[in-house]
Motif scaffolding. Structure first.
Motif, PDB file in Angstrom:
ATOM      1  N   MET A  77      11.425 -96.818 -53.291  1.00 26.93           N
ATOM      2  CA  MET A  77      12.454 -95.771 -53.197  1.00 26.93           C
ATOM      3  C   MET A  77      13.455 -95.903 -54.340  1.00 26.93           C
ATOM      4  O   MET A  77      13.808 -94.918 -54.983  1.00 26.93           O
ATOM      5  CB  MET A  77      13.196 -95.854 -51.858  1.00 26.93           C
ATOM      6  CG  MET A  77      12.457 -95.240 -50.711  1.00 26.93           C
ATOM      7  SD  MET A  77      13.402 -95.302 -49.166  1.00 26.93           S
ATOM      8  CE  MET A  77      14.906 -94.450 -49.598  1.00 26.93           C
ATOM      9  N   LYS A  78      13.933 -97.125 -54.576  1.00 31.02           N
ATOM     10  CA  LYS A  78      14.912 -97.341 -55.653  1.00 31.02           C
ATOM     11  C   LYS A  78      14.301 -97.039 -57.020  1.00 31.02           C
ATOM     12  O   LYS A  78      14.954 -96.451 -57.880  1.00 31.02           O
ATOM     13  CB  LYS A  78      15.458 -98.759 -55.602  1.00 31.02           C
ATOM     14  CG  LYS A  78      16.412 -99.004 -54.460  1.00 31.02           C
ATOM     15  CD  LYS A  78      17.040-100.367 -54.588  1.00 31.02           C
ATOM     16  CE  LYS A  78      18.031-100.615 -53.474  1.00 31.02           C
ATOM     17  NZ  LYS A  78      19.196 -99.751 -53.525  1.00 31.02           N
ATOM     18  N   CYS A  79      13.052 -97.461 -57.224  1.00 38.21           N
ATOM     19  CA  CYS A  79      12.382 -97.174 -58.497  1.00 38.21           C
ATOM     20  C   CYS A  79      12.223 -95.672 -58.696  1.00 38.21           C
ATOM     21  O   CYS A  79      12.491 -95.152 -59.786  1.00 38.21           O
ATOM     22  CB  CYS A  79      11.020 -97.862 -58.540  1.00 38.21           C
ATOM     23  SG  CYS A  79      11.077 -99.652 -58.688  1.00 38.21           S
ATOM     24  N   ALA A  80      11.802 -94.985 -57.655  1.00 41.72           N
ATOM     25  CA  ALA A  80      11.618 -93.528 -57.754  1.00 41.72           C
ATOM     26  C   ALA A  80      12.948 -92.844 -58.049  1.00 41.72           C
ATOM     27  O   ALA A  80      13.009 -91.915 -58.859  1.00 41.72           O
ATOM     28  CB  ALA A  80      10.993 -92.983 -56.481  1.00 41.72           C
ATOM     29  N   ALA A  81      14.019 -93.287 -57.397  1.00 40.13           N
ATOM     30  CA  ALA A  81      15.337 -92.688 -57.642  1.00 40.13           C
ATOM     31  C   ALA A  81      15.760 -92.870 -59.094  1.00 40.13           C
ATOM     32  O   ALA A  81      16.340 -91.971 -59.708  1.00 40.13           O
ATOM     33  CB  ALA A  81      16.379 -93.295 -56.706  1.00 40.13           C
ATOM     34  N   CYS A  84      12.051 -91.387 -61.390  1.00 36.90           N
ATOM     35  CA  CYS A  84      11.413 -90.110 -61.036  1.00 36.90           C
ATOM     36  C   CYS A  84      12.277 -89.367 -60.025  1.00 36.90           C
ATOM     37  O   CYS A  84      11.861 -89.156 -58.875  1.00 36.90           O
ATOM     38  CB  CYS A  84      10.026 -90.353 -60.452  1.00 36.90           C
ATOM     39  SG  CYS A  84       8.943 -91.376 -61.448  1.00 36.90           S
ATOM     40  N   PRO A  85      13.496 -88.987 -60.403  1.00 36.20           N
ATOM     41  CA  PRO A  85      14.421 -88.424 -59.422  1.00 36.20           C
ATOM     42  C   PRO A  85      13.915 -87.165 -58.720  1.00 36.20           C
ATOM     43  O   PRO A  85      14.182 -86.980 -57.530  1.00 36.20           O
ATOM     44  CB  PRO A  85      15.700 -88.150 -60.215  1.00 36.20           C
ATOM     45  CG  PRO A  85      15.315 -88.243 -61.647  1.00 36.20           C
ATOM     46  CD  PRO A  85      14.078 -89.081 -61.733  1.00 36.20           C
ATOM     47  N   TYR A  88      11.524 -88.375 -56.138  1.00 39.26           N
ATOM     48  CA  TYR A  88      12.316 -89.066 -55.114  1.00 39.26           C
ATOM     49  C   TYR A  88      12.903 -88.065 -54.120  1.00 39.26           C
ATOM     50  O   TYR A  88      12.791 -88.253 -52.907  1.00 39.26           O
ATOM     51  CB  TYR A  88      13.435 -89.869 -55.782  1.00 39.26           C
ATOM     52  CG  TYR A  88      14.433 -90.432 -54.811  1.00 39.26           C
ATOM     53  CD1 TYR A  88      14.156 -91.602 -54.112  1.00 39.26           C
ATOM     54  CD2 TYR A  88      15.647 -89.797 -54.576  1.00 39.26           C
ATOM     55  CE1 TYR A  88      15.069 -92.134 -53.218  1.00 39.26           C
ATOM     56  CE2 TYR A  88      16.553 -90.317 -53.679  1.00 39.26           C
ATOM     57  CZ  TYR A  88      16.259 -91.481 -53.004  1.00 39.26           C
ATOM     58  OH  TYR A  88      17.157 -91.997 -52.106  1.00 39.26           O
ATOM     59  N   PHE A  92      11.574 -88.530 -50.432  1.00 42.43           N
ATOM     60  CA  PHE A  92      12.428 -89.343 -49.590  1.00 42.43           C
ATOM     61  C   PHE A  92      13.622 -88.617 -48.984  1.00 42.43           C
ATOM     62  O   PHE A  92      14.040 -88.972 -47.889  1.00 42.43           O
ATOM     63  CB  PHE A  92      12.909 -90.570 -50.363  1.00 42.43           C
ATOM     64  CG  PHE A  92      11.768 -91.406 -50.880  1.00 42.43           C
ATOM     65  CD1 PHE A  92      10.857 -91.989 -50.010  1.00 42.43           C
ATOM     66  CD2 PHE A  92      11.568 -91.582 -52.231  1.00 42.43           C
ATOM     67  CE1 PHE A  92       9.790 -92.748 -50.475  1.00 42.43           C
ATOM     68  CE2 PHE A  92      10.518 -92.344 -52.710  1.00 42.43           C
ATOM     69  CZ  PHE A  92       9.627 -92.928 -51.819  1.00 42.43           C
TER      70      PHE A  92
END
Length: 112
Positions: A77-81, A84-85, A88, A92
Motif C-alpha cells: 500500500m505504501k509503495c503504491a501510494a 503509483c498514486p 493506489y 485501496f
C-alpha cells in the motif's frame, strides 16, 4: 523548486526509504544481504531505495516485504501510494481492505 504534488510524492518516497532502512536494520540485515535476498547483485541499489534516489520497482515490493519479515499488504500500500498514486486510489481508497488484500494475493500467486 518542486510543485506541491511532486513535493508530496517525494516526501512519501523519503518516508518509504526510512521504513525500508528501519525494517532492514531491525531484521539484522546489511544492504548487501537484503540486495541478495531480493535478487540484486550489489548493495548500491538498496542504498538508493533507502535514500529515495531510485524508485523501488513494483516487482520488488513483495520480495522486500518477505525478506524483511514485513506484512506485505501495508508495505505494498505504501509503495503504491508513493510510486503509483492513481493505482493506489483505485485499489485501496475505493476498495474494502480485505478485498484489496485478496486481489493482491491472487495477482502474486498468478505471477509465481
Amino acid at each position: 523548486m518542486l510543485s506541491e504534488e511532486n513535493e508530496r510524492k517525494y516526501k512519501l518516497r523519503v518516508e518509504l526509504g526510512e521504513i525500508l532502512r528501519r525494517n532492514r536494520e531491525a531484521a539484522g540485515l546489511t544492504q548487501l544481504q537484503l540486495s541478495r535476498a531480493i535478487g540484486l547483485p550489489g548493495s548500491r541499489i538498496v542504498t538508493h531505495y533507502e535514500r529515495a534516489k531510485s524508485p523501488i520497482p513494483p516487482r520488488k515490493w513483495r520480495p522486500i516485504a518477505k525478506a524483511l519479515g514485513m506484512k506485505p499488504f501495508p508495505w505494498v500500500m505504501k509503495c503504491a501510494a508513493a510510486y503509483c498514486p492513481d493505482i493506489y486510489v483505485q485499489l485501496f481508497l475505493n476498495t474494502d481492505p480485505s478485498e484489496a488484500s485478496r486481489l493482491l494475493n491472487g495477482l502474486h500467486a498468478s505471477n509465481d
